[in-house]
Design an enzyme around this catalytic site. Structure first.
Site, PDB file in Angstrom:
ATOM      1  N   ARG A 174       4.280 -19.734 -10.420  1.00  0.00           N
ATOM      2  CA  ARG A 174       4.258 -21.148 -10.046  1.00  0.00           C
ATOM      3  C   ARG A 174       3.523 -21.391  -8.733  1.00  0.00           C
ATOM      4  O   ARG A 174       3.037 -22.483  -8.479  1.00  0.00           O
ATOM      5  CB  ARG A 174       5.690 -21.652  -9.824  1.00  0.00           C
ATOM      6  CG  ARG A 174       6.494 -21.934 -11.050  1.00  0.00           C
ATOM      7  CD  ARG A 174       7.949 -22.200 -10.660  1.00  0.00           C
ATOM      8  NE  ARG A 174       8.098 -23.324  -9.731  1.00  0.00           N
ATOM      9  CZ  ARG A 174       8.116 -24.591 -10.085  1.00  0.00           C
ATOM     10  NH1 ARG A 174       7.990 -24.909 -11.337  1.00  0.00           N
ATOM     11  NH2 ARG A 174       8.261 -25.543  -9.189  1.00  0.00           N
ATOM     12  N   ARG A 178      -4.667 -19.724  -2.577  1.00  0.00           N
ATOM     13  CA  ARG A 178      -6.057 -20.204  -2.563  1.00  0.00           C
ATOM     14  C   ARG A 178      -6.771 -19.807  -1.280  1.00  0.00           C
ATOM     15  O   ARG A 178      -6.154 -19.666  -0.224  1.00  0.00           O
ATOM     16  CB  ARG A 178      -6.093 -21.717  -2.789  1.00  0.00           C
ATOM     17  CG  ARG A 178      -5.164 -22.545  -1.934  1.00  0.00           C
ATOM     18  CD  ARG A 178      -5.462 -24.022  -2.141  1.00  0.00           C
ATOM     19  NE  ARG A 178      -4.609 -24.654  -3.141  1.00  0.00           N
ATOM     20  CZ  ARG A 178      -3.564 -25.434  -2.849  1.00  0.00           C
ATOM     21  NH1 ARG A 178      -3.253 -25.680  -1.597  1.00  0.00           N
ATOM     22  NH2 ARG A 178      -2.857 -25.994  -3.802  1.00  0.00           N
ATOM     23  N   ARG A 251      21.794 -20.718 -12.137  1.00  0.00           N
ATOM     24  CA  ARG A 251      21.956 -20.574 -10.693  1.00  0.00           C
ATOM     25  C   ARG A 251      22.386 -21.929 -10.172  1.00  0.00           C
ATOM     26  O   ARG A 251      21.952 -22.968 -10.668  1.00  0.00           O
ATOM     27  CB  ARG A 251      20.628 -20.185 -10.008  1.00  0.00           C
ATOM     28  CG  ARG A 251      20.246 -18.753 -10.170  1.00  0.00           C
ATOM     29  CD  ARG A 251      21.198 -17.785  -9.484  1.00  0.00           C
ATOM     30  NE  ARG A 251      21.039 -17.774  -8.023  1.00  0.00           N
ATOM     31  CZ  ARG A 251      21.923 -17.205  -7.217  1.00  0.00           C
ATOM     32  NH1 ARG A 251      23.024 -16.660  -7.696  1.00  0.00           N
ATOM     33  NH2 ARG A 251      21.704 -17.197  -5.911  1.00  0.00           N
ATOM     34  N   ARG A 282      16.286 -23.418   2.474  1.00  0.00           N
ATOM     35  CA  ARG A 282      15.401 -24.404   3.116  1.00  0.00           C
ATOM     36  C   ARG A 282      16.173 -25.511   3.795  1.00  0.00           C
ATOM     37  O   ARG A 282      17.356 -25.734   3.507  1.00  0.00           O
ATOM     38  CB  ARG A 282      14.380 -24.984   2.135  1.00  0.00           C
ATOM     39  CG  ARG A 282      14.920 -25.374   0.805  1.00  0.00           C
ATOM     40  CD  ARG A 282      13.760 -25.671  -0.174  1.00  0.00           C
ATOM     41  NE  ARG A 282      14.295 -25.758  -1.530  1.00  0.00           N
ATOM     42  CZ  ARG A 282      13.571 -25.807  -2.628  1.00  0.00           C
ATOM     43  NH1 ARG A 282      12.261 -25.795  -2.566  1.00  0.00           N
ATOM     44  NH2 ARG A 282      14.149 -25.879  -3.812  1.00  0.00           N
ATOM     45  N   GLU A 302      19.930 -26.181   2.239  1.00  0.00           N
ATOM     46  CA  GLU A 302      20.119 -25.831   0.826  1.00  0.00           C
ATOM     47  C   GLU A 302      20.497 -24.357   0.731  1.00  0.00           C
ATOM     48  O   GLU A 302      19.740 -23.493   1.176  1.00  0.00           O
ATOM     49  CB  GLU A 302      18.813 -26.122   0.091  1.00  0.00           C
ATOM     50  CG  GLU A 302      18.879 -25.925  -1.395  1.00  0.00           C
ATOM     51  CD  GLU A 302      17.582 -26.366  -2.080  1.00  0.00           C
ATOM     52  OE1 GLU A 302      16.999 -27.411  -1.699  1.00  0.00           O
ATOM     53  OE2 GLU A 302      17.141 -25.640  -2.983  1.00  0.00           O
ATOM     54  N   TYR A 350      13.271 -24.821 -17.058  1.00  0.00           N
ATOM     55  CA  TYR A 350      12.924 -25.344 -15.752  1.00  0.00           C
ATOM     56  C   TYR A 350      11.856 -26.409 -15.965  1.00  0.00           C
ATOM     57  O   TYR A 350      10.783 -26.104 -16.454  1.00  0.00           O
ATOM     58  CB  TYR A 350      12.368 -24.233 -14.864  1.00  0.00           C
ATOM     59  CG  TYR A 350      12.136 -24.730 -13.470  1.00  0.00           C
ATOM     60  CD1 TYR A 350      13.066 -24.515 -12.485  1.00  0.00           C
ATOM     61  CD2 TYR A 350      11.013 -25.475 -13.170  1.00  0.00           C
ATOM     62  CE1 TYR A 350      12.877 -25.024 -11.218  1.00  0.00           C
ATOM     63  CE2 TYR A 350      10.825 -25.986 -11.917  1.00  0.00           C
ATOM     64  CZ  TYR A 350      11.758 -25.755 -10.939  1.00  0.00           C
ATOM     65  OH  TYR A 350      11.579 -26.273  -9.701  1.00  0.00           O
ATOM     66  N   ASP A 352       9.557 -29.449 -14.141  1.00  0.00           N
ATOM     67  CA  ASP A 352       9.151 -30.375 -13.092  1.00  0.00           C
ATOM     68  C   ASP A 352       9.338 -31.780 -13.659  1.00  0.00           C
ATOM     69  O   ASP A 352       9.388 -31.969 -14.871  1.00  0.00           O
ATOM     70  CB  ASP A 352       7.680 -30.151 -12.728  1.00  0.00           C
ATOM     71  CG  ASP A 352       7.491 -28.902 -11.870  1.00  0.00           C
ATOM     72  OD1 ASP A 352       8.461 -28.501 -11.203  1.00  0.00           O
ATOM     73  OD2 ASP A 352       6.388 -28.343 -11.871  1.00  0.00           O
TER      74      ASP A 352
HETATM   75  N1  UDP Z   1       8.982 -18.681  -3.334  1.00  0.00           N
HETATM   76  C1  UDP Z   1       8.871 -17.744  -2.325  1.00  0.00           C
HETATM   77  N2  UDP Z   1       8.714 -18.172  -1.036  1.00  0.00           N
HETATM   78  C2  UDP Z   1       8.664 -19.495  -0.713  1.00  0.00           C
HETATM   79  C3  UDP Z   1       8.777 -20.458  -1.737  1.00  0.00           C
HETATM   80  C4  UDP Z   1       8.939 -20.019  -3.043  1.00  0.00           C
HETATM   81  O1  UDP Z   1       8.917 -16.565  -2.578  1.00  0.00           O
HETATM   82  O2  UDP Z   1       8.538 -19.820   0.480  1.00  0.00           O
HETATM   83  C5  UDP Z   1       9.154 -18.207  -4.737  1.00  0.00           C
HETATM   84  C6  UDP Z   1      10.618 -18.040  -5.097  1.00  0.00           C
HETATM   85  O3  UDP Z   1      10.723 -16.934  -5.966  1.00  0.00           O
HETATM   86  C7  UDP Z   1      10.934 -19.317  -5.847  1.00  0.00           C
HETATM   87  C8  UDP Z   1       9.633 -19.603  -6.571  1.00  0.00           C
HETATM   88  O4  UDP Z   1       8.624 -19.134  -5.663  1.00  0.00           O
HETATM   89  O5  UDP Z   1      12.016 -19.163  -6.715  1.00  0.00           O
HETATM   90  C9  UDP Z   1       9.400 -21.061  -6.929  1.00  0.00           C
HETATM   91  O6  UDP Z   1       9.504 -21.830  -5.769  1.00  0.00           O
HETATM   92  P1  UDP Z   1       9.337 -23.418  -5.739  1.00  0.00           P
HETATM   93  O7  UDP Z   1       9.475 -23.844  -4.321  1.00  0.00           O
HETATM   94  O8  UDP Z   1       8.119 -23.787  -6.474  1.00  0.00           O
HETATM   95  O9  UDP Z   1      10.577 -23.859  -6.624  1.00  0.00           O
HETATM   96  P2  UDP Z   1      11.672 -25.004  -6.479  1.00  0.00           P
HETATM   97  O10 UDP Z   1      12.941 -24.266  -6.274  1.00  0.00           O
HETATM   98  O11 UDP Z   1      11.317 -25.887  -5.341  1.00  0.00           O
HETATM   99  O12 UDP Z   1      11.636 -25.696  -7.779  1.00  0.00           O
END
Ligand code: UDP
Length: 379
Positions: A174, A178, A251, A282, A302, A350, A352
């Site tokens: 995901r 870049r 989860r 976060r 969170e 999951y 979006d």
């Molecule tokens: N992830 C990570 N570091 C970060 C943010 C995300 O390793 O700083 C990884 C982590 O495995 C996470 C996945 O990327 O479960 C998807 O994160 P995203 O923030 O896209 O998911 P959200 O929980 O916000 O839907």
């Protein structure tokens, strides 16, 4: 309730249920929406605290590349120009996300894409991975050891409660990587936050539809059996069937929200805490989603959490065991026909928000074709 007869009963007043209810009204069908919570909007619910729209069930940032979906949501709200550019905090070291030239330059002191690629290549070669078998190998292949150790490992293990070697590679796919200086987290064409909050947006989708809150499906069915010829159920499929084939795993999350007497706590809406030691994943500072200028601020920590029956199910754990179990429940639903399962919980996926809307539109197409046919038959 106005009458005991509806074309469709929609269980869940979240984004999926609201889209389907809106489409029902458009199609001239009578829908009734029920929700067990005391409010509409499901997990995109926002409530005003200190004049700030607080995302009570986790931050939601709308983004899509699908123009029809963008136009669809814009019928219900104006979207502001928010662009998600989260920050990673690793033991106090600050990095830009997603992984881009700003991140690489801070991590290694490099200045050009070629220098960054060379650094990643060097670490990739040291890890010696061809076909990644798990999330750790996938991450090492994609961005090398330094970024894996500082920005992925701790966050991911906290989030999922498992070692990175025991998680599927797909989770990390995901995340964009870049080689330009661009901190926009999403690759999508359209992005923003609805002005006035998500609750208002969902309220507009539901305008003209009857909604019963504080109402569980079980209680409602017991009192009003066969209210509608068709049911769209946006809750967990295993719960619907009384878990008789076994329980699906999720989860969960725990949120701690506080009002702070400062206008600007962290300077950005989202800071990811990527080390293993900080217990939260976060901190969200909600006002920055809407460029707020209030005197005070509201922040939410969170915390990832194990899920036990009765807890809020936030993320499906889509490993082989759970997928297979879901398929069994689904086969039963398809056999019986009357109930269609929709949304993140009903489909055990999951989603979006844009993908949830697209899926809800498909459910609406399917269900309403049947509902119209049933109506014609009854005439
Ligand atoms: N992830 C990570 N570091 C970060 C943010 C995300 O390793 O700083 C990884 C982590 O495995 C996470 C996945 O990327 O479960 C998807 O994160 P995203 O923030 O896209 O998911 P959200 O929980 O916000 O839907």
């Amino acid at each position: 309730m106005e009458s005991s007869r509806y074309d469709v009963l929609i269980v869940g007043a979240g984004l999926t249920g609201a889209v389907i209810a809106y489409r029902a009204r458009e199609a001239g069908l009578r829908a009734l929406v029920i929700d067990k919570r005391p409010h509409i909007a499901g997990n995109v619910y926002t409530e005003e605290v200190e004049g700030i729209n607080v995302h009570r069930y986790g931050a939601h940032i709308f983004h899509t590349s699908d123009r029809p979906t963008w136009e669809f949501v814009n019928r219900f709200a104006e979207f502001n120009g928010y662009v998600n550019s989260p920050i990673a905090n690793y033991h106090g070291e600050i990095y830009n996300l997603p992984f881009n030239m700003n991140t690489f330059s801070k991590m290694w002191g490099v200045a050009t894409p070629d220098e960054a690629r060379a650094k990643i290549e060097e670490q990739r070669a040291a890890a010696n991975i061809d076909e990644p078998q798990n999330l750790e190998e996938q991450a090492l292949k994609l961005v090398g050891r330094d970024i894996f150790e500082k920005l992925i490992k701790g966050y991911t293990e906290k989030q999922w409660g498992r070692d990175c070697t025991e998680l599927p590679a797909s989770i990390i796919k995901r995340l964009p990587c870049r080689f330009i200086y661009d901190n926009n987290y999403f690759n999508d064409r359209f992005q923003g936050i609805p002005v006035g909050g998500y609750t208002k947006l969902v309220q507009r989708m539901l305008a003209g539809t009857e909604v019963l809150l504080d109402t569980t499906y079980r209680d409602f069915e017991a009192e009003h059996p066969d209210t509608a010829a068709q049911v769209v159920y946006c809750g967990p499929i295993d719960e619907f069937y009384g878990y008789d084939l076994g329980q699906l795993e999720y989860r969960s999350l725990r949120f701690e929200t506080e009002v702070l007497d400062t206008p600007n706590y962290q300077g950005v809406a989202v800071v990811n805490y990527t080390d293993r030691e900080t217990p939260w994943t976060r901190i969200i500072e909600h006002k920055h989603f809407e460029f707020g200028t209030q005197e005070r601020t509201v922040v939410t920590r969170e915390y990832p959490a194990d899920w036990h029956p009765g807890d809020e199910p936030y993320y499906a754990v889509t490993d082989d065991r759970n997928r297979a179990l879901y398929e069994k429940y689904l086969a039963r639903a398809n056999e019986q026909g009357k109930v269609v399962f929709a949304g993140r919980l009903g489909e055990y996926r999951y989603y979006d928000m844009d993908k949830a809307i697209i899926a809800a539109q498909k459910v609406a197409d399917h269900v309403f074709a049947r509902a119209v046919a049933l109506k014609d038959d009854a005439k």
